[in-house]
Design an enzyme around this catalytic site. Structure first.
Site, PDB file in Angstrom:
ATOM      1  N   ASP A  83      -6.960  36.426  14.120  1.00 17.67           N
ATOM      2  CA  ASP A  83      -8.068  36.776  15.016  1.00 17.67           C
ATOM      3  C   ASP A  83      -8.366  38.258  14.867  1.00 17.67           C
ATOM      4  OD1 ASP A  83      -9.745  35.799  17.489  1.00 17.67           O
ATOM      5  OD2 ASP A  83      -8.900  37.744  18.079  1.00 17.67           O
ATOM      6  N   ALA A  84      -9.665  38.610  14.719  1.00 19.75           N
ATOM      7  CA  ALA A  84     -10.056  40.012  14.555  1.00 19.75           C
ATOM      8  C   ALA A  84      -9.874  40.773  15.874  1.00 19.75           C
ATOM      9  CB  ALA A  84     -11.501  40.100  14.090  1.00 19.75           C
ATOM     10  N   GLY A  96     -15.748  32.138  16.054  1.00 26.38           N
ATOM     11  CA  GLY A  96     -16.511  33.355  15.755  1.00 26.38           C
ATOM     12  C   GLY A  96     -15.751  34.331  14.896  1.00 26.38           C
ATOM     13  N   ASP A  97     -14.574  34.791  15.367  1.00 26.79           N
ATOM     14  CA  ASP A  97     -13.751  35.723  14.597  1.00 26.79           C
ATOM     15  C   ASP A  97     -12.353  35.171  14.414  1.00 26.79           C
ATOM     16  OD1 ASP A  97     -13.064  35.893  17.241  1.00 26.79           O
ATOM     17  OD2 ASP A  97     -12.825  38.071  17.275  1.00 26.79           O
ATOM     18  N   GLU A  98     -12.206  33.875  14.429  1.00 29.38           N
ATOM     19  CA  GLU A  98     -10.913  33.216  14.315  1.00 29.38           C
ATOM     20  C   GLU A  98     -10.805  32.493  12.979  1.00 29.38           C
ATOM     21  OE1 GLU A  98     -10.844  30.638  17.685  1.00 29.38           O
ATOM     22  OE2 GLU A  98     -10.076  32.197  19.038  1.00 29.38           O
TER      23      GLU A  98
END
Length: 408
Positions: free
Chosen positions: A288-289, A330-332
């Site tokens: 994750d980001a 989304g960012d995962e």
């Protein structure tokens, strides 16, 4: 009240014939008709010729008898008349002779002692005697009558029948040969067209083509079929490309080109089943980001997309050949490390991944941005025996690392 519905009779459809069988029957009928017509023509011509020959022979025999009995009639001498017709009694085919005077009284009569071998044939060719009037100085002095039989005609009839049968046989063989040749020249190209159509319909072999044919009309038909197959092959290629593109879009993320959540769920189920079958292990990384929302808000969505593309590129470059990565949110991101053995340390892979992502990323506006990620690791079956448990464990490990980053 209406009675119960009666079952309708089943309509029976006869077996369909082939074009070759149809042409064979048609040609056989034509051949039979042609041979029969030829045989009838030959028979009539032979009978006519034979009848004329027989009539001419009897006429000549009667004239010969008239020359021989002329003196006997002048002197009314039966002995001389017998001597005059005696040469005729040795001619085959004459069964009866009679000489009568000018008032119709018989002078001499002779009958052959041999029987008629074919009375029907005799009645057909010699229905009445041939009579020649004997004249002296222009006055009729008597008549010579000659009856014929079939003894000399039988050989001619046999010879004629043999010749006729030979002609009929040659005609039949020639007609059958030509018919077979016609069937071959017509049915072969039609079979070529039918074979191509059959392969295209059943096996979808759109690359098949009709070979050049020897008949202009069928060759033109084959050319039209080939043109249609060219179009169908083009459409098939286009449809396969569209289908592959749609399948890729359905299972991949459009931004990063990584597999999406649906593809990940399917792949995770397959990896779990394979690991259970071989009693093996594999690792699941949940990525994750960090502070991605802030980057999105500060630099814009285009910058956020550039960050996600850079992270996915690092993930793709870090993985081995058989590993699997997907973007599930989304960012995962998730990564399946499989096969997982003693020589593979998930923490080392996570560190290499962090190092790659830590490199500066050039944003669309030219600015530089350094991203960071939190990585959680879960091992099957140590941390979870099914997909939900394994994913929950990896997510929990990722969240724990993210909390560590925030506390620093």
């Amino acid at each position: 009240m209406s009675g119960p519905d009666l079952p309708r009779p089943v309509e029976r459809i006869g077996a369909r014939t082939t074009l070759q069988k149809l042409l064979s029957r048609f040609h056989f009928g034509i051949t039979l008709f042609a041979v029969a017509l030829s045989g009838l023509t030959i028979l009539l011509a032979g009978v006519t010729a034979l009848r004329g020959y027989a009539d001419r022979n009897m006429e000549l025999a009667a004239q010969l008898g008239a020359y021989g009995v002329e003196p006997a009639l002048v002197f009314n001498d039966p002995v001389a008349a017998r001597e005059g017709i005696e040469p005729l009694t040795r001619i085959p085919g004459i069964t009866r002779l009679r000489v009568i005077d000018d008032v119709g009284r018989p002078v001499i009569e002779w009958k052959s002692p041999a029987g008629d071998p074919a009375p029907l044939l005799s009645r057909t060719f010699f229905p009445r005697p041939f009579a020649v009037t004997v004249r002296r100085n222009g006055s009729a002095i008597g008549t010579v009558e000659v009856w014929g039989d079939s003894s000399t005609l039988i050989d001619y009839v046999r010879l004629g029948l043999l010749a006729g049968l030979a002609c009929l046989l040659v005609t039949a063989l020639g007609t059958i040969f030509l018919a077979r040749r016609f069937e071959y020249e017509l049915v072969k190209p039609l079979n070529e067209i039918a074979t191509v159509a059959h392969d295209v319909r059943l096996h979808r072999r759109f690359g098949k083509r009709v070979k050049p044919l020897g008949i202009a009309e069928l060759d033109r038909l084959g050319g039209d079929i080939n043109a249609l197959l060219d179009e169908l092959q083009g459409w098939q290629g286009h449809m396969e490309s569209e289908r592959a593109l749609l399948a890729h879009r359905a299972s991949h993320d459009t931004l990063t080109a990584l597999p999406n959540r649906a593809a990940f769920d399917e792949q995770l189920a397959l990896r779990i089943a394979a690991a259970k079958a071989r009693d093996g292990r594999f690792a699941l990384l949940f990525i994750d980001a960090d502070n991605f929302k802030a980057a999105n808000d500060n630099f814009g969505h285009a910058a956020g997309d550039a960050v996600l593309v850079a992270i996915s590129a690092c993930i793709r470059n870090t993985l081995r050949k058989d590993d699997f990565a997907a973007r599930i949110g989304g960012d995962e991101f998730v990564v399946i490390i499989d096969p997982f053995d003693v020589g593979v340390v998930p923490a080392d892979l996570a560190n290499r991944l962090r190092a790659c992502i830590a490199d500066p990323i050039t944003l669309p506006d030219g600015e530089s941005y350094r991203a960071s990620v939190s990585v959680g690791v879960a091992v099957f079956p140590d941390d979870g025996g099914d997909a939900t448990a394994l994913l929950t464990a990896a997510d929990a490990a990722m969240y724990s690392e993210k909390m560590t980053h925030r506390s620093r």
